[in-house]
Write an enzyme that holds these catalytic residues in place. Structure first.
Site, PDB file in Angstrom:
ATOM      1  N   ARG A 274      62.354  93.170  45.668  1.00 19.13           N
ATOM      2  CA  ARG A 274      63.421  92.708  45.210  1.00 19.13           C
ATOM      3  C   ARG A 274      64.358  91.915  44.738  1.00 19.13           C
ATOM      4  O   ARG A 274      64.382  90.977  46.850  1.00 19.13           O
ATOM      5  CB  ARG A 274      64.083  94.344  45.641  1.00 19.13           C
ATOM      6  CG  ARG A 274      63.174  95.006  45.658  1.00 19.13           C
ATOM      7  CD  ARG A 274      64.184  96.687  45.954  1.00 19.13           C
ATOM      8  NE  ARG A 274      63.060  98.185  45.472  1.00 19.13           N
ATOM      9  CZ  ARG A 274      62.720  99.383  46.639  1.00 19.13           C
ATOM     10  NH1 ARG A 274      64.495  99.236  47.337  1.00 19.13           N
ATOM     11  NH2 ARG A 274      63.025 100.821  46.358  1.00 19.13           N
TER      12      ARG A 274
ATOM     13  N   ASP B 246      54.156 104.266  50.180  1.00 16.02           N
ATOM     14  CA  ASP B 246      55.158 105.006  48.923  1.00 16.02           C
ATOM     15  C   ASP B 246      53.737 106.191  48.658  1.00 16.02           C
ATOM     16  O   ASP B 246      52.523 106.010  48.144  1.00 16.02           O
ATOM     17  CB  ASP B 246      55.360 103.916  48.091  1.00 16.02           C
ATOM     18  CG  ASP B 246      55.728 104.058  46.871  1.00 16.02           C
ATOM     19  OD1 ASP B 246      57.262 105.463  47.728  1.00 16.02           O
ATOM     20  OD2 ASP B 246      56.980 103.879  45.598  1.00 16.02           O
TER      21      ASP B 246
ATOM     22  N   HIS C 224      54.172 109.759  45.721  1.00 18.15           N
ATOM     23  CA  HIS C 224      54.297 110.729  44.592  1.00 18.15           C
ATOM     24  C   HIS C 224      53.411 111.614  44.303  1.00 18.15           C
ATOM     25  O   HIS C 224      52.238 112.049  44.134  1.00 18.15           O
ATOM     26  CB  HIS C 224      54.127 109.976  43.392  1.00 18.15           C
ATOM     27  CG  HIS C 224      56.099 108.505  43.713  1.00 18.15           C
ATOM     28  ND1 HIS C 224      54.967 107.398  44.001  1.00 18.15           N
ATOM     29  CD2 HIS C 224      56.390 108.262  43.186  1.00 18.15           C
ATOM     30  CE1 HIS C 224      55.860 106.515  43.895  1.00 18.15           C
ATOM     31  NE2 HIS C 224      57.251 107.198  44.033  1.00 18.15           N
TER      32      HIS C 224
ATOM     33  N   LYS D  45      68.145 112.360  46.689  1.00 18.53           N
ATOM     34  CA  LYS D  45      67.127 112.812  47.743  1.00 18.53           C
ATOM     35  C   LYS D  45      68.015 113.309  49.199  1.00 18.53           C
ATOM     36  O   LYS D  45      68.617 113.361  49.934  1.00 18.53           O
ATOM     37  CB  LYS D  45      67.120 110.663  47.593  1.00 18.53           C
ATOM     38  CG  LYS D  45      67.923 110.678  48.288  1.00 18.53           C
ATOM     39  CD  LYS D  45      68.159 108.936  48.828  1.00 18.53           C
ATOM     40  CE  LYS D  45      69.158 107.781  48.527  1.00 18.53           C
ATOM     41  NZ  LYS D  45      69.002 106.400  48.091  1.00 18.53           N
TER      42      LYS D  45
ATOM     43  N   HIS E 220      58.923 111.731  45.012  1.00 18.12           N
ATOM     44  CA  HIS E 220      59.204 110.489  45.206  1.00 18.12           C
ATOM     45  C   HIS E 220      59.250 110.497  46.656  1.00 18.12           C
ATOM     46  O   HIS E 220      60.016 111.083  46.968  1.00 18.12           O
ATOM     47  CB  HIS E 220      60.429 109.443  44.442  1.00 18.12           C
ATOM     48  CG  HIS E 220      60.692 109.568  43.247  1.00 18.12           C
ATOM     49  ND1 HIS E 220      59.721 108.069  42.926  1.00 18.12           N
ATOM     50  CD2 HIS E 220      61.335 109.844  42.312  1.00 18.12           C
ATOM     51  CE1 HIS E 220      60.177 108.525  41.458  1.00 18.12           C
ATOM     52  NE2 HIS E 220      60.793 109.639  41.200  1.00 18.12           N
TER      53      HIS E 220
END
Length: 649
Positions: free
Chosen positions: A366, A386, A388, A468, A514
């Site tokens: 990023r 990460d 999902h 979230k 997520h």
């Protein structure tokens, strides 16, 4: 008559309009002295006001003192103005710009012809103390906007005039006066400067006007302010402790990693640092395996068309790195979710396949502003644990609740037991209908209630594609770190054409969750280093034990023990240098090695080792097999103290 209702439900009657200060005085002189402001509520409207505020209708009133969070904010806001007052008294040519409250304090930005020095900082703090003793009243004035612009231009305060000139319309402008200093502010403020007795100026920094590097570099003065000296002393002690624990300092001392100018926001991992990384990754890999996740790996770069479909290009492009090849533009992934959708889409799924859980140690990049980079805590290149989850609406709440329970266990294994929970709801800039957002927000809140978690709501702080839960950890010195998250997303699966076949043979889009427990590996390891002050528990330590020989005659025995422990999977080194044993012990203690094993002739003949644990605790002489059992147990139980449990004689 005007009726004022207090928080305990009692009422006080007044013959006409009454100030907040008058209400406080009617209750008691002590409260009148302590009152810093008030919160006035009429119907659904609530407003934080000065003690001089005139209440003209029946209202509810909560008096604010330094014991209240809002009172502390009033103190800090007012101390920022006191700082500007002192700077103008000492440096009349300085221009004041903005001075907001921040966590644990405040700052104020100034334009001045030369850089401020640490000596200036001491002089400013001394002047602030003098102004406190003057006990100047802090009074609110309302001006017409054009009059305020003209006034500030007239006294050479061009930045302040610019700020006021940018306010739309011709609203009345509120200014606050203390002594001969006047400043633009919406307020409220404490009633007099005498209320601001506990403060300290902390540091100097630079900041561009309006955050634009094309503008003038201003001088920023940071400070902290508190309601009482004990709280400030505790805060300053915490800062000292935080400096001692700084992961960048410890990283250099323990030879874990480094940064350099050629790779801003990127980490160069050294062997010992990478050993910590590997332990964290292997632990999380086992978490994946034991909780129904399938590990996957998606590409680092994807065509820009995909990022446009997901909405990232419209909502996140300023944070993305791009590259070009053969007349095509690619985005270096800032997150892993689009790649996981492509893996899901590669075959047709039935509702019987769901929930389907993918996990990836996904490397992301990023384009963070250089000024925001901060060691391992804020980087440009990072790896996420990460995951999902593709599920049905009916499965959504169970998956969220199960995830929270899993996350709690993982954090406990790493030594974090205090967790704060926040639900971040829909932002102004978002995709998806309000109906979808309602479902997603409700699911998250209900999942937390089911797991017995108290939570706060953070309005407007959700991701652009869904709300979230943010999981915030409290470390050993009381700091908070926002770490894990789970996000409910109805939109991205639809945008990318993800489908499953339901029980009625209809193709519908799954819900996508997520989730990340550690978040960024880099940041989490930085947190671990600081939480343990570099003294990582044996299961995480890059070197779990060092075998030190007393003399050259026992060097071969030390090497044999080292090799034996290595073959059993332990991270062990030997130290057979011709140095005194006291020197070796001191050096490895400084390196925060959990166990130091000393071997001399007596230990060699007995097939034993003399064991010292971190902190200088002498565990005595024991057979090598006993130490092996001790270390095995330490690792298996993931003890987080860094010290072993007491052993039977």
């Amino acid at each position: 008559m005007i009726a004022i209702t207090l928080p305990d439900g009692s009422q006080r009657q007044f013959p006409g309009p009454v100030t907040v200060a008058d209400v406080a005085q009617s209750i008691g002189a002590g409260l009148a002295r302590a009152a810093l402001g008030g919160r006035v509520t009429r119907g659904e409207q609530s407003q934080l006001v000065d003690t001089s505020h005139l209440i003209e209708q029946d209202s509810q009133l909560a008096l604010i003192t330094g014991k209240d969070p809002e009172g502390l904010e009033l103190i800090r806001h007012s101390t920022a103005h006191l700082l500007a007052y002192a700077v103008k008294a000492l440096f009349p040519d300085a221009q004041v710009t903005i001075g907001p409250v921040i966590e644990n304090g405040f700052f104020y930005d100034f334009s001045y012809k030369r850089p401020f020095t640490l000596e200036d900082l001491a002089a400013i703090e001394k002047k602030m103390a003098e102004l406190v003793k003057k006990d100047d009243p802090v009074t609110r004035e309302e001006w017409k906007r054009d009059d305020a612009v003209a006034y500030f231009k007239g006294i050479g305060e061009h930045y302040k005039a610019e700020i006021i000139g940018a306010i739309p319309g011709n609203e009345t402008i509120s200014l606050y006066r203390e002594g001969d200093f006047i400043d633009l502010c919406r307020g409220p403020h404490v009633p007099n400067t005498g209320k601001l007795k506990v403060f300290k100026l902390m540091k100097l920094a630079g900041a561009y006007w309006r955050g634009d590097s094309n503008n003038e570099m201003l001088q920023r003065i940071y400070g902290t302010a508190w309601a009482n000296k004990d709280d400030q002393d505790a805060h300053l002690h915490m800062l000292e402790e935080a400096e001692r624990r700084d992961h960048r300092k410890i990283g250099r001392e323990l030879d874990l990693f480094h940064f350099q100018e050629e790779g801003p926001g990127l980490i160069f991992w050294h062997p010992k640092g990478w050993a910590i990384w590997q332990q964290v990754e292997q632990y999380m890999r086992n978490v994946y395996r034991d909780n129904g996740y399938q590990e996957v790996k998606a590409p680092q770069i994807l065509d820009l068309s995909l990022w446009k479909k997901t909405g990232h290009w419209d909502n996140y492009r300023e944070n993305m790195f791009t590259t070009e090849s053969e007349n095509r533009t690619y985005g270096l992934k800032p997150m892993n979710c689009p790649g996981h959708v492509q893996i899901f889409n590669s075959s047709l799924h039935s509702y019987r396949d769901l929930p389907l859980r993918y996990g990836e140690f996904g490397q992301c990049h990023r384009n963070e502003p250089s000024g925001s980079l901060h060691g391992m805590m804020r980087v440009r290149g990072f790896t996420q644990d990460d995951g999902h989850i593709f599920c049905t609406e009916a499965q959504m709440q169970d998956e969220c609740a199960n995830y929270t329970a899993l996350l709690q266990k993982v954090y406990a294994d790493f030594g974090f037991t205090e967790i704060l929970y926040k639900v971040a709801t829909r932002p102004e800039k978002r995709i998806g209908s309000d109906e979808v957002w309602d479902k997603a927000e409700t699911a998250l809140m209900e999942s937390l209630r089911r797991t017995g978690c108290d939570f706060e709501v953070s309005p407007g702080e959700g991701a652009f594609y869904g709300p979230k839960v943010e999981y915030t950890l409290k470390d050993a010195i009381g700091r908070h770190w926002q770490c894990g998250t789970i996000q409910v997303d109805f939109s991205m699966p639809q945008r990318l054409g993800a489908e499953f076949v339901d029980a009625h043979d209809q193709r519908i889009a799954p819900v996508m969750l997520h989730r990340a427990i550690l978040g960024s590996f880099e940041r989490f390891i930085g947190m671990l280093i600081e939480n343990h002050a570099g003294a990582l528990p044996a299961w995480l330590a890059p070197i779990q034990a060092v075998v030190c020989c007393i003399s050259e005659s026992t060097a071969e025995y030390a090497t044999e023990i080292t090799q034996s422990l290595k073959k059993q999977g332990f991270r062990v080194e030997s130290d057979c240098r011709g140095e005194k044993i006291t020197y070796k012990i001191r050096e490895h203690s400084v390196q925060k090695v959990p166990y130091i094993l000393v071997v001399g002739e007596k230990e060699r003949q007995a097939g034993a080792v003399a064991v010292r644990s971190r902190g200088g605790l002498d565990l005595g002489v024991m057979p090598v097999e006993q130490f092996t059992s001790l270390l095995n147990e330490d690792v298996a139980l993931r003890r987080n103290s860094g010290l072993p449990a007491p052993q039977a004689a």
